[in-house]
Design an enzyme around this catalytic site. Sequence first.
Site, PDB file in Angstrom:
ATOM      1  NE  ARG A  17     -20.667   3.736   6.094  1.00  0.00           N
ATOM      2  CZ  ARG A  17     -22.321   3.508   6.115  1.00  0.00           C
ATOM      3  NH1 ARG A  17     -22.809   4.011   5.283  1.00  0.00           N
ATOM      4  NH2 ARG A  17     -22.734   2.734   6.824  1.00  0.00           N
ATOM      5  CE1 TYR A  22     -23.495   0.816   2.512  1.00  0.00           C
ATOM      6  CE2 TYR A  22     -21.563   0.793   4.127  1.00  0.00           C
ATOM      7  CZ  TYR A  22     -22.954   0.427   3.679  1.00  0.00           C
ATOM      8  OH  TYR A  22     -23.445   0.225   4.862  1.00  0.00           O
ATOM      9  CG  ASN A  71     -29.304   5.622   1.591  1.00  0.00           C
ATOM     10  OD1 ASN A  71     -29.618   4.931   2.847  1.00  0.00           O
ATOM     11  ND2 ASN A  71     -28.217   4.946   0.835  1.00  0.00           N
ATOM     12  CB  ALA A  74     -27.585   2.971  10.791  1.00  0.00           C
ATOM     13  CD  GLU A  95     -36.502   2.055   2.535  1.00  0.00           C
ATOM     14  OE1 GLU A  95     -37.644   1.485   2.239  1.00  0.00           O
ATOM     15  OE2 GLU A  95     -35.854   1.548   3.377  1.00  0.00           O
ATOM     16  CG  HIS A  97     -31.244   0.930   1.642  1.00  0.00           C
ATOM     17  ND1 HIS A  97     -31.128   1.585   2.789  1.00  0.00           N
ATOM     18  CD2 HIS A  97     -32.641   0.718   1.883  1.00  0.00           C
ATOM     19  CE1 HIS A  97     -32.079   1.740   3.423  1.00  0.00           C
ATOM     20  NE2 HIS A  97     -33.066   1.012   2.861  1.00  0.00           N
ATOM     21  NE  ARG A 104     -24.413  -4.840   4.710  1.00  0.00           N
ATOM     22  CZ  ARG A 104     -24.223  -3.623   5.183  1.00  0.00           C
ATOM     23  NH1 ARG A 104     -24.877  -2.476   4.125  1.00  0.00           N
ATOM     24  NH2 ARG A 104     -23.038  -3.510   5.728  1.00  0.00           N
TER      25      ARG A 104
HETATM   26  C1  DQA Z   1     -27.499   1.692   3.704  1.00  0.00           C
HETATM   27  C2  DQA Z   1     -27.809   0.166   4.448  1.00  0.00           C
HETATM   28  C3  DQA Z   1     -27.751   0.611   5.746  1.00  0.00           C
HETATM   29  O1  DQA Z   1     -28.390  -0.761   6.598  1.00  0.00           O
HETATM   30  C4  DQA Z   1     -26.704   0.992   6.453  1.00  0.00           C
HETATM   31  O2  DQA Z   1     -26.687   1.276   7.788  1.00  0.00           O
HETATM   32  C5  DQA Z   1     -26.129   2.221   5.655  1.00  0.00           C
HETATM   33  C6  DQA Z   1     -26.316   2.294   4.061  1.00  0.00           C
HETATM   34  C7  DQA Z   1     -27.097   1.466   2.372  1.00  0.00           C
HETATM   35  O3  DQA Z   1     -27.256   2.434   1.423  1.00  0.00           O
HETATM   36  O4  DQA Z   1     -26.714   0.436   1.719  1.00  0.00           O
HETATM   37  O5  DQA Z   1     -25.468   2.943   6.457  1.00  0.00           O
HETATM   38  O6  DQA Z   1     -28.573   2.485   3.826  1.00  0.00           O
END
Ligand code: DQA
Length: 143
Positions: A17, A22, A71, A74, A95, A97, A104
């Site tokens: 993805r 990522y 995590n 979205a 949390e 990300h 972003r």
């Molecule tokens: C995310 C960031 C979110 O905005 C996004 O929707 C994801 C992944 C990240 O790990 O950077 O699916 O949580």
Amino acid sequence: MTIAIINGPNLNLLGKREPGIYGQQTFAEYYEQLCQLFPDVTFTHFQSNVEGELVTSLQQAGASVQGIVLNPAAYTHTSVAIGDAVAAIAVPVVEVHISNVHAREDFRKISHVSAKVAGTISGLGMAGYELAVRWLLQRAAAL
Ligand code: DQA
């Protein structure tokens, strides 16, 4: 110590993805490295694309583990239910990300989770999970 890693929607597609955002690694590959890095930690990993399943997983982890790395993907930006689930449990939650959500789209700057967690790591790639685990271990050792 048992630490639960809970991943939200589309994180099952890591490696395939949007690799420019990522990275190239699957979560299964990273998870194996993480388990090797912390042999004294018992890890559990749950991923779901379904909001309610993530809520149930948080409730279950909140009653059975000593730390949670979350995590919400979205759902971070939309889910009052996941924010409420985090607020309802006493176990520390970090949390994570993978991407820097603040660099972003504007909608990614909103989190229903950040105010309820111990802290947030954003933008450090997969290493964010490892850093979250390190903090949970430090916290547990200081208790
Ligand atoms: C995310 C960031 C979110 O905005 C996004 O929707 C994801 C992944 C990240 O790990 O950077 O699916 O949580």
